[in-house]
Structure formats: C-alpha cells, structure tokens
Design a protein around this motif. Sequence first.
Motif, PDB file in Angstrom:
ATOM      1  N   SER A  17       0.710  -1.226  -0.006  1.00 48.17           N
ATOM      2  CA  SER A  17       0.101  -0.069  -0.028  1.00 48.17           C
ATOM      3  C   SER A  17       1.013   1.402  -0.113  1.00 48.17           C
ATOM      4  CB  SER A  17      -0.730   0.017   1.193  1.00 48.17           C
ATOM      5  OG  SER A  17      -1.701  -1.022   1.311  1.00 48.17           O
ATOM      6  N   PRO A  18       0.593   2.391  -0.870  1.00 47.35           N
ATOM      7  CA  PRO A  18       1.385   3.581  -0.786  1.00 47.35           C
ATOM      8  C   PRO A  18       1.348   4.004   0.327  1.00 47.35           C
ATOM      9  CG  PRO A  18      -0.299   3.335  -2.460  1.00 47.35           C
ATOM     10  CD  PRO A  18      -0.401   2.412  -1.738  1.00 47.35           C
ATOM     11  N   THR A 122      -4.156  -6.701   4.323  1.00 45.01           N
ATOM     12  CA  THR A 122      -4.813  -5.949   3.348  1.00 45.01           C
ATOM     13  C   THR A 122      -4.209  -4.714   2.715  1.00 45.01           C
ATOM     14  OG1 THR A 122      -7.020  -6.219   4.405  1.00 45.01           O
ATOM     15  CG2 THR A 122      -6.849  -4.170   2.806  1.00 45.01           C
ATOM     16  N   THR A 123      -4.083  -4.695   1.422  1.00 46.13           N
ATOM     17  CA  THR A 123      -3.302  -3.488   0.758  1.00 46.13           C
ATOM     18  C   THR A 123      -4.343  -2.703   0.159  1.00 46.13           C
ATOM     19  OG1 THR A 123      -3.093  -4.815  -1.346  1.00 46.13           O
ATOM     20  CG2 THR A 123      -1.273  -4.832   0.365  1.00 46.13           C
ATOM     21  N   THR A 124      -4.009  -1.460   0.032  1.00 43.21           N
ATOM     22  CA  THR A 124      -5.057  -0.279  -0.377  1.00 43.21           C
ATOM     23  C   THR A 124      -4.590   0.091  -1.570  1.00 43.21           C
ATOM     24  OG1 THR A 124      -5.985  -0.219   1.539  1.00 43.21           O
ATOM     25  CG2 THR A 124      -6.652   1.732  -0.079  1.00 43.21           C
ATOM     26  N   LEU A 125      -4.956   0.208  -2.884  1.00 38.91           N
ATOM     27  CA  LEU A 125      -4.544   0.524  -4.053  1.00 38.91           C
ATOM     28  C   LEU A 125      -5.539   1.500  -4.819  1.00 38.91           C
ATOM     29  CD1 LEU A 125      -3.079  -2.712  -5.606  1.00 38.91           C
ATOM     30  CD2 LEU A 125      -1.919  -0.987  -4.085  1.00 38.91           C
ATOM     31  N   GLU A 126      -4.884   2.333  -5.446  1.00 38.66           N
ATOM     32  CA  GLU A 126      -5.545   3.425  -6.374  1.00 38.66           C
ATOM     33  C   GLU A 126      -6.348   2.405  -7.422  1.00 38.66           C
ATOM     34  OE1 GLU A 126      -6.126   4.981 -10.205  1.00 38.66           O
ATOM     35  OE2 GLU A 126      -4.107   5.365  -9.661  1.00 38.66           O
ATOM     36  N   ALA A 127      -7.742   2.789  -7.760  1.00 39.27           N
ATOM     37  CA  ALA A 127      -8.468   1.792  -8.559  1.00 39.27           C
ATOM     38  C   ALA A 127      -8.101   1.771 -10.124  1.00 39.27           C
ATOM     39  CB  ALA A 127     -10.217   2.217  -8.520  1.00 39.27           C
ATOM     40  N   GLY A 128      -7.520   3.068 -10.533  1.00 38.49           N
ATOM     41  CA  GLY A 128      -6.892   3.094 -11.937  1.00 38.49           C
ATOM     42  C   GLY A 128      -5.618   2.537 -12.266  1.00 38.49           C
ATOM     43  N   GLU A 129      -4.591   3.358 -12.141  1.00 42.61           N
ATOM     44  CA  GLU A 129      -3.334   2.987 -12.535  1.00 42.61           C
ATOM     45  C   GLU A 129      -2.556   1.971 -11.774  1.00 42.61           C
ATOM     46  OE1 GLU A 129       0.961   5.096 -12.814  1.00 42.61           O
ATOM     47  OE2 GLU A 129      -0.830   6.496 -12.936  1.00 42.61           O
TER      48      GLU A 129
END
Length: 145
Positions: A17-18, A122-129
């Motif tokens: 996750s960023p 859990t990792t959280t990512l931006e839905a697009g790129e």
Amino acid sequence: MSLFEVSAEWSELVVRSPTTTATYVRLFDWARVDEHEITLAVEVVADGLRARLDSVSVSVWDRAGDLTEFLEGLAADFRGWEGERSWVTDRLVLTATFHSGGHVQLSWGLRFAEDSWECSVTTTLEAGEHMSRVASDVRSFLHQG
C-alpha cells in the motif's frame, strides 16, 4: 520505497500500500510443474504479523479461474462496484472491495490447512493506474518461463 518491487528476472513481486509500506504481500519461488500448473510461495507481512506458504499451486483447472484475469477485471472496473469480489484457491484467497475516493482494498488471505488456521493482510491501491499495474505485474510474474 516503491509500491511495486520487481527483482531481476521476476524472481519475486512485492505489492505494498502506498500509505502503509510496512504491510505487503510477496510472491516468490515461482516454478512450473507442467504446462497447466505452477507453484509459488506467498508471504504476507503487517505490523506484528509475518506468515508464509511455501507452496501455493495455481492451475488452469482452478475453479477460481486465472488470477490475472481477476485482477484485470478489477482494474477495468475502476469506477467501482458494489460488494466484494473474490478469487479463491485451496490455500490463497484474494478479496477486493471498492471504497470511496477511488480505492480498492485487496485482502490477501493464506489458509494453513494442516492447522485450520488463516491470516490475511490488506493492501489499499488506487483503482485505476495502480490496479492496472498490479494486474500487469502479476501476469508477468505468473506467466514467466
């Protein structure tokens, strides 16, 4: 520290996750069993947790379908969806939920059958790129060789 780390010749792939780089999933020790099946090791790490499966089998015969197609489907639906989407094998479970602000939470679960024990991070990512890049990198990792 980058969101995705790929070492030489795809020997491992790390997804972070960023915002919480201490939480990550590492795919490594890729090996081809035959033309229809591969094995890999999966490690999940979070604050106070480190768990690893040394042999996760992924086959074209899996009921869950292709992991890369699952991830590509999430990336294609960057505008969001309702509820959870899951990809499940006997030892690895990946659950995706879409959240406001255009973020996808990926819950990576490991099943330790011999102990009837499970854990997940859990990792959280931006839905697009970010989701598109995860899908592409996982495809490259799983379909190497």
